[in-house]
Design a protein around this motif. Structure first.
Motif, PDB file in Angstrom:
ATOM      1  N   HIS A   6      11.258  36.251  93.755  1.00  0.00           N
ATOM      2  CA  HIS A   6      11.115  36.006  94.976  1.00  0.00           C
ATOM      3  C   HIS A   6      12.432  35.158  95.411  1.00  0.00           C
ATOM      4  N   VAL A   7      12.937  35.357  96.410  1.00  0.00           N
ATOM      5  CA  VAL A   7      14.346  34.274  96.719  1.00  0.00           C
ATOM      6  C   VAL A   7      13.859  33.861  98.241  1.00  0.00           C
ATOM      7  N   LEU A   8      14.489  32.567  98.145  1.00  0.00           N
ATOM      8  CA  LEU A   8      14.284  31.695  99.359  1.00  0.00           C
ATOM      9  C   LEU A   8      15.424  31.296  99.991  1.00  0.00           C
ATOM     10  N   ILE A   9      15.815  31.951 101.336  1.00  0.00           N
ATOM     11  CA  ILE A   9      16.911  31.599 101.857  1.00  0.00           C
ATOM     12  C   ILE A   9      16.705  30.323 102.854  1.00  0.00           C
ATOM     13  N   LEU A  10      17.544  29.315 102.746  1.00  0.00           N
ATOM     14  CA  LEU A  10      17.246  28.295 103.718  1.00  0.00           C
ATOM     15  C   LEU A  10      18.374  28.606 104.988  1.00  0.00           C
ATOM     16  N   GLY A  11      17.903  29.102 106.152  1.00  0.00           N
ATOM     17  CA  GLY A  11      18.857  30.008 106.975  1.00  0.00           C
ATOM     18  C   GLY A  11      19.152  29.302 108.172  1.00  0.00           C
ATOM     19  N   LEU A  60      13.631  28.632 108.465  1.00  0.00           N
ATOM     20  CA  LEU A  60      14.472  28.250 109.721  1.00  0.00           C
ATOM     21  C   LEU A  60      13.884  26.736 110.071  1.00  0.00           C
ATOM     22  N   ALA A  61      14.794  25.936 110.511  1.00  0.00           N
ATOM     23  CA  ALA A  61      14.439  24.557 110.911  1.00  0.00           C
ATOM     24  C   ALA A  61      13.386  24.365 111.860  1.00  0.00           C
ATOM     25  N   GLY A  62      13.625  25.418 113.158  1.00  0.00           N
ATOM     26  CA  GLY A  62      12.829  25.577 114.154  1.00  0.00           C
ATOM     27  C   GLY A  62      13.472  24.738 115.279  1.00  0.00           C
ATOM     28  N   ARG A  63      14.696  24.261 115.232  1.00  0.00           N
ATOM     29  CA  ARG A  63      15.405  23.260 116.238  1.00  0.00           C
ATOM     30  C   ARG A  63      15.948  24.192 117.465  1.00  0.00           C
ATOM     31  N   VAL A  64      15.973  25.465 117.417  1.00  0.00           N
ATOM     32  CA  VAL A  64      16.351  26.438 118.463  1.00  0.00           C
ATOM     33  C   VAL A  64      15.197  27.181 119.011  1.00  0.00           C
ATOM     34  N   ALA A  65      15.061  27.139 120.124  1.00  0.00           N
ATOM     35  CA  ALA A  65      13.806  27.598 120.813  1.00  0.00           C
ATOM     36  C   ALA A  65      13.475  29.156 120.484  1.00  0.00           C
ATOM     37  N   ALA A  66      14.547  29.864 120.562  1.00  0.00           N
ATOM     38  CA  ALA A  66      14.532  31.301 120.427  1.00  0.00           C
ATOM     39  C   ALA A  66      15.666  31.621 119.357  1.00  0.00           C
ATOM     40  N   LEU A 110      16.297  36.064 114.279  1.00  0.00           N
ATOM     41  CA  LEU A 110      15.496  36.253 113.133  1.00  0.00           C
ATOM     42  C   LEU A 110      16.034  37.335 112.376  1.00  0.00           C
ATOM     43  N   PRO A 111      16.101  37.017 111.009  1.00  0.00           N
ATOM     44  CA  PRO A 111      16.848  37.799 110.063  1.00  0.00           C
ATOM     45  C   PRO A 111      15.757  39.043 109.726  1.00  0.00           C
ATOM     46  N   ASP A 112      16.361  39.677 108.725  1.00  0.00           N
ATOM     47  CA  ASP A 112      15.544  40.901 108.200  1.00  0.00           C
ATOM     48  C   ASP A 112      14.569  40.492 106.920  1.00  0.00           C
ATOM     49  N   SER A 113      13.767  39.787 107.351  1.00  0.00           N
ATOM     50  CA  SER A 113      13.073  39.128 106.039  1.00  0.00           C
ATOM     51  C   SER A 113      11.656  38.338 106.507  1.00  0.00           C
ATOM     52  N   GLU A 114      10.919  38.119 105.536  1.00  0.00           N
ATOM     53  CA  GLU A 114       9.773  37.292 106.128  1.00  0.00           C
ATOM     54  C   GLU A 114      10.486  35.750 106.329  1.00  0.00           C
ATOM     55  N   VAL A 115       9.887  35.344 107.289  1.00  0.00           N
ATOM     56  CA  VAL A 115      10.353  34.047 108.094  1.00  0.00           C
ATOM     57  C   VAL A 115       9.142  33.085 108.178  1.00  0.00           C
ATOM     58  N   ARG A 116       9.655  31.986 107.755  1.00  0.00           N
ATOM     59  CA  ARG A 116       8.931  30.527 107.856  1.00  0.00           C
ATOM     60  C   ARG A 116       9.782  29.628 108.656  1.00  0.00           C
ATOM     61  N   ILE A 117       8.977  29.037 109.490  1.00  0.00           N
ATOM     62  CA  ILE A 117       9.823  28.142 110.797  1.00  0.00           C
ATOM     63  C   ILE A 117       9.225  26.705 110.467  1.00  0.00           C
ATOM     64  N   GLY A 118       9.976  25.508 110.468  1.00  0.00           N
ATOM     65  CA  GLY A 118       9.554  24.208 110.381  1.00  0.00           C
ATOM     66  C   GLY A 118      10.139  23.529 108.939  1.00  0.00           C
ATOM     67  N   GLY A 119      10.061  22.141 108.901  1.00  0.00           N
ATOM     68  CA  GLY A 119      10.481  21.436 107.749  1.00  0.00           C
ATOM     69  C   GLY A 119       9.268  21.614 106.494  1.00  0.00           C
ATOM     70  N   PHE A 123      27.086  21.500 108.456  1.00  0.00           N
ATOM     71  CA  PHE A 123      26.666  20.174 108.819  1.00  0.00           C
ATOM     72  C   PHE A 123      25.176  19.617 108.614  1.00  0.00           C
ATOM     73  N   ALA A 124      24.412  20.728 108.143  1.00  0.00           N
ATOM     74  CA  ALA A 124      22.940  20.386 107.894  1.00  0.00           C
ATOM     75  C   ALA A 124      22.902  19.461 106.618  1.00  0.00           C
ATOM     76  N   GLY A 125      23.460  18.371 106.587  1.00  0.00           N
ATOM     77  CA  GLY A 125      23.582  17.775 105.200  1.00  0.00           C
ATOM     78  C   GLY A 125      22.232  17.129 104.698  1.00  0.00           C
TER      79      GLY A 125
END
Length: 253
Positions: free
Chosen positions: A7-12, A36-42, A45-54, A80-82
């Motif tokens: 299992h690989v997790l990508i912070l995207g 995905l952080a969920g800061r953009v309304a739409a 999406l990538p070609d993978s399972e997706v989770r949204i939020g911190g 810049f997502a430090g």
């Protein structure tokens, strides 16, 4: 652990993250999740399972890595997502998960550029009143507008994917748009709004680089906010292909 369970997790949230997820979709026996952080309304999406939020800070991310049996973590967030990058470094160390940073190269000034490098958005805001001109093209994203809200004598053109919320500069016009942007489009924007100064972060993205060429052609100074460094000890690559090769030595071996 069986090969099928790796299992690989990508912070995207970046073009590079989407490209990496697409490349990994062809790898047998590999599960890929993109967060995905969920800061953009739409978001795109990538070609993978997706989770949204911190995740709830580094402790929450470390817990997620353990609970979901993550074998490798790739930080492919915006340069810049430090905060998330440092959280990823701490969480990976806590959970004993290999971590890689995927970062596109930064921009390099070309002959004729009038660049003014600064270390932060606050430094950019402090510099603006000292430069000639009062009409600013601000392309640093809607999340950082509060740093410029006190500059009441300047007019700002702000471009972002979603509409900004206060606090922001009182004299401001917003353009809702998403890259890639064309050189001709950037030239027209600078002319139409009579821009004196461009402010940008060194995101390094090819999709938003035409504004730099347009500013050079127009003789417009560019305030460039330098990107924060990758957390110490985290290996870094610039291309999704290199990230796949790194994975083959970790989660995919």
């Amino acid at each position: 652990m069986s090969h099928a369970s790796r299992h690989v997790l990508i912070l995207g949230g970046t073009t590079e993250a989407r490209r990496l997820a697409a490349d990994l979709a062809a790898e047998p026996g590999l599960r890929v999740t993109t967060s995905l952080a969920g800061r953009v309304a739409a978001p795109r999406l990538p070609d993978s399972e997706v989770r949204i939020g911190g995740f709830g800070g580094p402790e929450g991310l470390a817990r997620w890595l353990r609970e979901h049996a993550v074998d490798a973590l790739i930080d492919a967030t915006h340069p810049f997502a430090g905060t998330i990058s440092h959280n990823a470094a701490e969480a990976a160390a806590t959970a004993h998960v290999p971590l890689l940073a995927l970062r596109r190269p930064g921009w390099v000034p070309a002959p004729g550029d009038d660049w003014h490098p600064v270390a932060s958005l606050d430094a950019a805001a402090a510099l603006l009143p000292t430069l000639p001109g009062t009409r600013i093209f601000l392309t640093t994203g809607r999340m950082g507008l509060a740093h410029f809200a006190h500059l009441t004598d300047l007019w700002f053109l702000v471009r972002s994917v979603d509409a900004p919320e206060p606090p922001h500069p009182p004299r401001m016009t917003t353009v809702l748009d998403r890259g890639p942007f064309t050189l001709e489009g950037e030239r027209d924007l600078l002319r139409k709004h009579r821009i004196d100064i461009l402010v940008t972060k060194d995101s390094g993205a090819a999709a938003t680089a035409p504004k730099l060429t347009a500013a050079r052609e127009a003789g417009i100074p560019v305030v460039v906010v330098s990107r924060p460094p990758t957390p110490e000890g985290v290996p870094e690559v610039a291309d999704p292909e290199d990230a796949v090769n790194w994975l083959r030595g970790h989660a995919m071996r």
